[in-house]
Scaffold this motif. Structure first.
Motif, PDB file in Angstrom:
ATOM      1  N   LEU A  11     117.418 -23.758 -10.653  1.00  0.00           N
ATOM      2  CA  LEU A  11     117.950 -24.219 -11.943  1.00  0.00           C
ATOM      3  C   LEU A  11     119.235 -25.020 -11.773  1.00  0.00           C
ATOM      4  CD1 LEU A  11     118.071 -24.142 -15.084  1.00  0.00           C
ATOM      5  CD2 LEU A  11     119.288 -21.954 -14.863  1.00  0.00           C
ATOM      6  N   GLU A 135     120.559 -20.114 -20.473  1.00  0.00           N
ATOM      7  CA  GLU A 135     119.180 -20.015 -19.977  1.00  0.00           C
ATOM      8  C   GLU A 135     118.778 -18.597 -19.597  1.00  0.00           C
ATOM      9  OE1 GLU A 135     120.339 -24.285 -19.617  1.00  0.00           O
ATOM     10  OE2 GLU A 135     121.350 -22.380 -19.290  1.00  0.00           O
ATOM     11  N   ASP A 138     116.735 -15.093 -22.502  1.00  0.00           N
ATOM     12  CA  ASP A 138     115.419 -14.470 -22.611  1.00  0.00           C
ATOM     13  C   ASP A 138     115.251 -13.351 -21.588  1.00  0.00           C
ATOM     14  OD1 ASP A 138     114.416 -16.098 -24.736  1.00  0.00           O
ATOM     15  OD2 ASP A 138     114.167 -17.737 -23.303  1.00  0.00           O
ATOM     16  N   ALA A 161     126.123 -23.496 -20.871  1.00  0.00           N
ATOM     17  CA  ALA A 161     124.912 -24.216 -20.490  1.00  0.00           C
ATOM     18  C   ALA A 161     124.882 -24.432 -18.978  1.00  0.00           C
ATOM     19  CB  ALA A 161     124.836 -25.552 -21.209  1.00  0.00           C
ATOM     20  N   ALA A 162     123.729 -24.217 -18.362  1.00  0.00           N
ATOM     21  CA  ALA A 162     123.594 -24.422 -16.925  1.00  0.00           C
ATOM     22  C   ALA A 162     123.962 -25.849 -16.527  1.00  0.00           C
ATOM     23  CB  ALA A 162     122.168 -24.100 -16.491  1.00  0.00           C
ATOM     24  N   TRP A 243     122.581 -26.291 -27.641  1.00  0.00           N
ATOM     25  CA  TRP A 243     121.634 -25.987 -26.586  1.00  0.00           C
ATOM     26  C   TRP A 243     120.283 -25.586 -27.170  1.00  0.00           C
ATOM     27  CZ3 TRP A 243     119.307 -21.255 -25.228  1.00  0.00           C
ATOM     28  CH2 TRP A 243     118.602 -21.275 -24.001  1.00  0.00           C
TER      29      TRP A 243
END
Length: 246
Positions: A11, A135, A138, A161-162, A243
């Protein structure tokens, strides 16, 4: 510059590779799938030869306490020795904000061990400490679900955010070694429960999020500052709403 990105197919790593390439650098994605294995040492010296910097954004395949500690100790030890042998001038690693404040978490204890090995290596280094990625929401929800109910603490988090983290890692890798730490978090602070509840609602996920202050995050209790960056930290540009919309 030539920058080797360990974990460069994941990622963060793939994003770092792309950003470096866009700015004219030679970015090499290194991972077991490309013949580079930090646990065995396979391919390490070959890929690092001629590199100006190495970036480690790899992660353990298992989060069990003993497994993750063994991964970071072994992989970091092998990477340090290979970097020394090949004359790499800058060692950059991604770690987690607040790891040293959460000794009950096996994963975060392992990240502290990784940081300590890098600091003691004698190599010029930079540690980029990030908060939890948007991310990961979940996965956090799934790991906290019992009988269809998500049970989470209300301790503070400042998710990011990544892509914002990857941008900082890329910039850091081609800059002067900090021989220290830079922290980054997102632009907003939430309770862990509030953050995940917001994401699940946006996903139209019907699971109920129940707040339990005694619930643990990767084995540790959270308060208002455990996972929050300190003064002078950097702030990512992307909001949670932004996002989710993207």
């Amino acid at each position: 510059m030539k920058v080797v990105v360990i974990g460069g197919t994941g990622l963060i790593g793939s994003n770092v590779v792309a950003r470096l390439g866009e700015h004219g650098h030679e970015a090499v994605a290194a991972a077991p799938s490309t013949g580079v294995n930090t646990l065995t040492g396979e391919g390490l010296r070959e890929v690092l030869r001629g590199a100006d910097a190495v970036v480690d954004v790899s992660n353990s395949p298992s989060f069990a306490d003993e497994d993750v500690l063994a991964f970071f100790r072994t992989a970091t030890g092998n990477l340090v020795e290979a970097a020394k042998a090949t004359g790499v001038g800058h060692y950059v690693a991604l770690s987690v904000v607040g790891s040293e404040r959460a000794p009950d978490s096996g994963y975060l204890r392992a990240k502290v061990a990784q940081e300590q090995l890098i600091r003691a290596s004698g190599l010029p280094f930079s540690l980029v400490l990030a908060t939890q990625f948007f991310e990961f929401a979940d996965g956090i929800a799934d790991s906290a679900t019992t009988d269809g109910v998500v049970i989470l603490p209300d301790g503070a988090v400042q998710p990011v955010a990544a892509a914002d983290v990857a941008a900082l890692v890329a910039r850091t890798s081609v800059g002067t070694p900090l021989n220290g730490v830079v922290e980054i978090g997102g632009p907003e602070v939430f309770g862990m429960d509030e953050w995940i509840r917001t994401v699940l609602a946006a996903r139209e996920d019907a699971r109920q999020v129940v707040t339990d202050p005694a619930a643990r995050y990767f084995g540790t209790l959270l308060d208002g500052k455990t996972l929050i960056p300190g003064p002078g930290s950097l702030v990512g540009e992307t909001s949670l709403v932004g996002w989710l919309a993207s």
